[in-house]
Design an enzyme around this catalytic site. Structure first.
Site, PDB file in Angstrom:
ATOM      1  N   SER A 193     -23.878  17.021  40.972  1.00  0.00           N
ATOM      2  CA  SER A 193     -25.096  16.560  40.318  1.00  0.00           C
ATOM      3  C   SER A 193     -26.219  17.574  40.554  1.00  0.00           C
ATOM      4  CB  SER A 193     -25.467  15.158  40.813  1.00  0.00           C
ATOM      5  OG  SER A 193     -26.107  14.421  39.796  1.00  0.00           O
ATOM      6  N   LYS A 206     -21.223   8.141  35.466  1.00  0.00           N
ATOM      7  CA  LYS A 206     -22.315   8.288  36.425  1.00  0.00           C
ATOM      8  C   LYS A 206     -22.457   6.985  37.200  1.00  0.00           C
ATOM      9  CE  LYS A 206     -25.344  11.014  38.206  1.00  0.00           C
ATOM     10  NZ  LYS A 206     -24.913  12.237  38.888  1.00  0.00           N
TER      11      LYS A 206
END
Length: 629
Positions: A413, A206
């Site tokens: 996401s 991430k």
């Protein structure tokens, strides 16, 4: 002679007041009269303003602006820009696809000319959809000719599918590969300014907030990015290789030897493109006009001297025919979710937790809508807003209306969060998706304040009172609270994916942890069901709703309804008289300049992320900075 008695001050006051009221009344009535006259003239001159489309017409597709899924500019502003002979700066993908599809079966369109130099933006998936539409047009027997003066590899992916590709002798075309480079701010923020950015996340891949805490990309970020980028690039080489009849390996080898290749043609980029079979010939614009005149029909009033219709002119013809007949057929609704995801009501071009949910509820409430396609082109954003939209998808399904997701260039996401519960997920092989992960960040600035002699001090009734004040150093215990919130958000994310995709949580976690995938890679890992574009997703939704063949249903885009003024003004600006009046109006040009949207700062989302929210220590974000440059 009789004398008029002098008026006292009270009488003069009331007489003056009466005169003022009379003047105001006359002014209002005059203004009303002119407004009504203006409306009447608009109606008299509001014919559709569309010239008849004659046989043997050349459709010239020369869009100028950024390729988008959805306009971010309101209809009135777009109409005003068009009346002034200016561009709104945006080109809808759906409009290009519709023009190419309709031209294929339109006997009046003799050929299609592509001039895509000024078409910017858009990702690999969007351009592959356009390329596929051009290929279908050419395979259907329609002549497709492309011309360019200066062209990048983005435009070339579409142009390569044309039957003939011409380049200006002084022009250029270079294929260079895909790159993704970002600025990293840690040294400037932490060392120079004294701002400490505290990052809380789950997932080693991430990387959205890495620029605020690192000086360069992490090894995990580089590894993951290169994996999906190589997949997209190899597909790009395969696509243009198949279109031009060149082995992909040969194109890749030419790029590796680019300095020697360019030197061999003495720096002549046009000759390089010709020698390497990327184009079929070198022609100036005048020579192109002569070629099209020779093949077409002369029209001295048209630019270039040959009979033609522009992209917008052709769309006007299609829209006019569409308005003339009401369509009673059942509908497949398309709801576009494009842009970053933020809370509340947001304009088109941005996904709002409330506004996008309202569009889905509208599709739920309209009886004639039998199925929904959610077209997603988003890097994600706020978790709560994403969840609001996901719940509306579930509500549609519970009401018996199937929902199919069509992923555009990017559905990562939070963009995946709003997609995961669909009955079927479609993605282009080059779609960028995944990035299933959560992060939060909070800057603290006591060191920055110290540089200018400012200190923060005070008292609180508990150890955590004022603990989230960014002017104070972050207490490690507060960091522990935030990390717990972020970890809970990640568990929620992968848990919902596991439930929606009917997979074990552990299996989802293996392909999550913030890692980005191409559409093809996501399908191999169970995150996507089918590879295909919007057209395939619409057909799937119609089949699930048992609507029959394509002729048995219509496709309807559910979008925010323009205000009555916007509808009137758009119609007036598109009329002949409106275009003439507005075209000469310097005031209108000034209004337009102020009305056009301003470019947003790259860090706008993160700026909003640190805005305090009642009851939440820090916003949980499901966002992916995973575009290409």
């Amino acid at each position: 002679m009789n004398q008029v008695p002098a008026r006292g001050p009270i009488a003069r006051f009331f007489i003056g007041l009466w005169d003022a009221m009379n003047f105001t009344r006359r002014l209002i009535f005059n203004l009303l009269f002119f407004v009504l006259l203006f409306l009447l003239l608009a109606l008299l001159g509001s014919g559709d303003g569309v010239e008849p489309l004659r046989d043997r017409t050349t459709l010239v597709i020369a869009p100028e602006g950024e390729l988008v899924e959805q306009y971010s500019v309101d209809p009135a502003t777009r109409a005003l820009a068009r009346a002034l002979g200016e561009d709104s700066g945006e080109v809808q993908l759906r409009d290009l696809l519709r023009a190419l599809e309709k031209a294929g079966g339109d006997e009046r369109i003799e050929r299609v000319v592509l001039q895509l130099d000024q078409l910017t933006g858009g990702g690999m998936a969007s351009r592959r959809e356009l390329a596929a539409a051009v290929a279908r047009l050419r395979q259907g027997g329609k002549q497709v000719v492309a011309f360019s003066e200066m062209m990048g590899q983005e435009q070339y992916l579409v142009v390569a599918e044309a039957g003939e590709v011409y380049l200006d002798p002084m022009g250029g075309l270079l294929l260079e590969g895909l790159g993704r480079y970002r600025q990293y701010y840690r040294e400037g923020l932490e060392d120079k300014l004294g701002v400490d950015v505290h990052l809380f996340k789950v997932g080693e891949y991430k990387s959205a907030a890495e620029p605020f805490v690192l000086d360069q990309a992490s090894p995990e970020s580089k590894q993951a990015d290169l994996y999906w980028m190589n997949d997209l690039w190899n597909r790009y080489l395969a696509d243009i290789g198949a279109a031009r009849g060149i082995a992909p390996a040969s194109i890749a080898a030419d790029i590796e030897q680019l300095p020697a290749g360019i030197a061999a043609v003495e720096g002549d980029l046009a000759q390089y493109a010709l020698q390497h079979q990327l184009v079929d010939g070198l022609k100036t614009r005048q020579q192109m006009d002569d070629l099209l005149l020779e093949r077409g029909v002369a029209d001295v009033d048209a630019e270039g001297g040959f009979r033609q219709v522009s992209l917008q002119g052709y769309l006007d013809h299609l829209d006019t025919a569409l308005r003339m007949a009401a369509d009673p057929r059942p509908q497949v609704a398309v709801v576009v979710a494009a842009g970053s995801i933020t809370g509340g009501e947001q304009p088109p071009g941005t996904i709002g937790g409330e506004s996008t949910s309202a569009l889905l509820r509208q599709a739920l409430d309209e009886d004639n809508i039998k199925a929904v396609v959610l077209r997603v082109d988003s890097p994600g954003g706020e978790v709560f807003a994403s969840e609001q939209i996901r719940r509306e998808v579930v509500a549609l399904q519970e009401a018996g209306k199937p929902v199919v997701v069509s992923m555009g260039d990017l559905a990562a996401s939070g963009g995946y969060w709003i997609s995961m519960n669909a009955d079927r997920i479609y993605a282009d092989p080059s779609t960028i998706t995944g990035s299933i992960g959560i992060f939060g960040m909070i800057p603290t600035i006591p060191r920055a304040l110290d540089k200018i002699g400012v200190n923060t001090d005070g008292v609180g009734t508990t150890r955590f009172a004022g603990a989230f004040n960014i002017t104070r150093a972050l207490d490690p215990a507060v960091g522990q609270i935030i990390q717990s919130v972020i970890e809970k958000g990640y568990r929620d994310f992968i848990g919902k994916v596991a439930e929606a995709r009917e997979q074990p949580v552990a299996q989802v976690d293996e392909v999550a942890r913030g890692r980005v995938w191409s559409g093809a890679q996501a399908k191999a890992r169970g995150l996507v069901d089918e590879l295909g574009g919007l057209k395939a997703a619409i057909a799937d939704a119609a089949k699930r709703a048992e609507l029959g063949d394509a002729d048995d249903y219509s496709v309807h885009y559910v979008e925010k309804i323009p205000t009555p003024f916007e509808q009137f003004f758009a119609g007036f600006a598109q009329s002949r008289i409106g275009a003439n009046l507005l075209g000469d109006s310097e005031m209108a040009r000034g209004v337009l300049a102020k009305a056009l949207p301003q470019a947003r700062a790259d860090l706008e989302l993160l700026e909003g992320a640190i805005t305090p929210v009642a009851g939440v220590p820090v916003k949980a974000l499901a966002y992916c900075f995973c575009g290409l440059q």
